[in-house]
Design an enzyme around this catalytic site. Structure first.
Site: not given
Length: 328
Positions: A127, A192, A326
């Site tokens: 992204r 991730k 976050r």
């Protein structure tokens, strides 16, 4: 890159994939080139991320063996037939870019579910134009085509739906605790595991031609690769590397199934599923949107895929864009 060079590098990659030593002379005989030319091709593959080293008197060897992606093997692992085409390329700039080129080529017809996978991406993207690191043989990188005749408005919530489909595919591989992070990441143990990049071609009011890009870490050891944030891979969780062809088959099949349902009914029916997988559900979060910073509590998503954040002023909806999220 010329087709001849593609084929040569595909041959070299196939020879080295077993993790054994192969002399430059033998490789040269196999591909019909000089040893100097072979060295040049291997140097280019190394520049693109192939972990290969040379030992004098022995030849070339990969740091670790891996099984090459194979379209026929992927199809054999699937339990349902579909007219969609699955292609595997040894080297591409990016699978998303490849599908976008095909969309732009009006002479090339694409069907919903057509998929392109790549062993090597020379310019993989995440992204906001960020680079997506995909170690050769250690990741699953692919893009899928899907069209939406009703246009952009019928795609709301698509990236979230893709996250749900990937998590459900991972469950069939023995990974039960993968979670989603709004709007387009898959996490495992708060690190991730995978990312989603959706790009759309088409005019407002016309059919939206969608490219769904997925990058999933299979063997990307944290002590060997710095991707700019905490990350994990399936090998670390499962204790061994899964068969990437089986993994690809399950993820693609899950996407086909859920995209059919999404195209027919929208995201509304998937809201409870996504919320059950939400890594920040009912937790305090911070969102950075440009110069603005928002703090609140993650209260899930609505039928359009917008994130619902409870602030002092009530529930605020966020629809994406340049937003980072976050927990705190």
């Amino acid at each position: 890159m010329k087709q001849a060079s593609k084929l040569i590098r595909q041959q070299i990659l196939a020879l080295l994939a077993d993790g054994q030593f192969h002399s430059g002379e033998v490789i040269a005989q196999q591909v019909g080139l000089s040893r100097t030319a072979v060295a040049g091709h291997i140097s280019q593959l190394s520049d693109w991320g192939l972990d290969v080293f040379k030992v004098k008197g022995k030849g070339y060897r990969l740091n670790r063996p891996f099984t090459l992606l194979n379209a026929e093997h992927i199809k054999k692992h699937q339990n349902k037939n579909r007219l969609a085409v699955i292609n595997v390329a040894p080297v591409l700039e990016s699978t998303n870019s490849e599908l976008k080129k095909r969309i732009a080529n009006s002479r090339e017809e694409l069907a919903n579910g057509d998929t392109v996978l790549a062993e090597i991406q020379t310019a993989g993207r995440g992204r906001h134009g960020r680079q997506w690191l995909a170690p050769v043989g250690g990741s699953l990188t692919f893009s899928m085509y899907w069209s939406f005749p009703d246009g952009y408005q019928s795609m709301t919530g698509l990236s979230l739906l893709v996250g749900v489909a990937i998590c459900e595919a991972l469950q069939t591989m023995g990974v039960d605790d993968a979670q989603v992070k709004w709007p387009n990441d898959i996490y495992l143990g708060h690190k991730k595991l995978a990312g989603i990049l959706i790009e759309v071609e088409g005019q407002i009011g016309a059919t939206a031609h969608c490219v769904i890009g997925v990058g999933l870490n299979v063997y990307v050891p944290a002590d060997e690769f710095d991707v700019g944030q905490p990350h994990t891979d399936l090998a670390a969780v499962l204790g061994s590397e899964p068969d990437r062809n089986e993994l690809a088959a399950k993820v693609i099949a899950s996407l086909w199934e859920h995209l059919d349902g999404f195209a027919a009914h929208g995201f509304d029916r998937y809201v409870p599923i996504w919320e059950s997988l939400d890594i920040f559900a009912d937790k305090k979060i911070v969102l950075q949107m440009g110069e603005k910073r928002f703090c609140g509590v993650d209260r899930g998503v609505d039928a359009s895929g917008a994130l619902l954040v409870e602030t002092e002023d009530g529930i605020t909806r966020f629809h994406g864009g340049e937003v980072s999220l976050r927990g705190y």
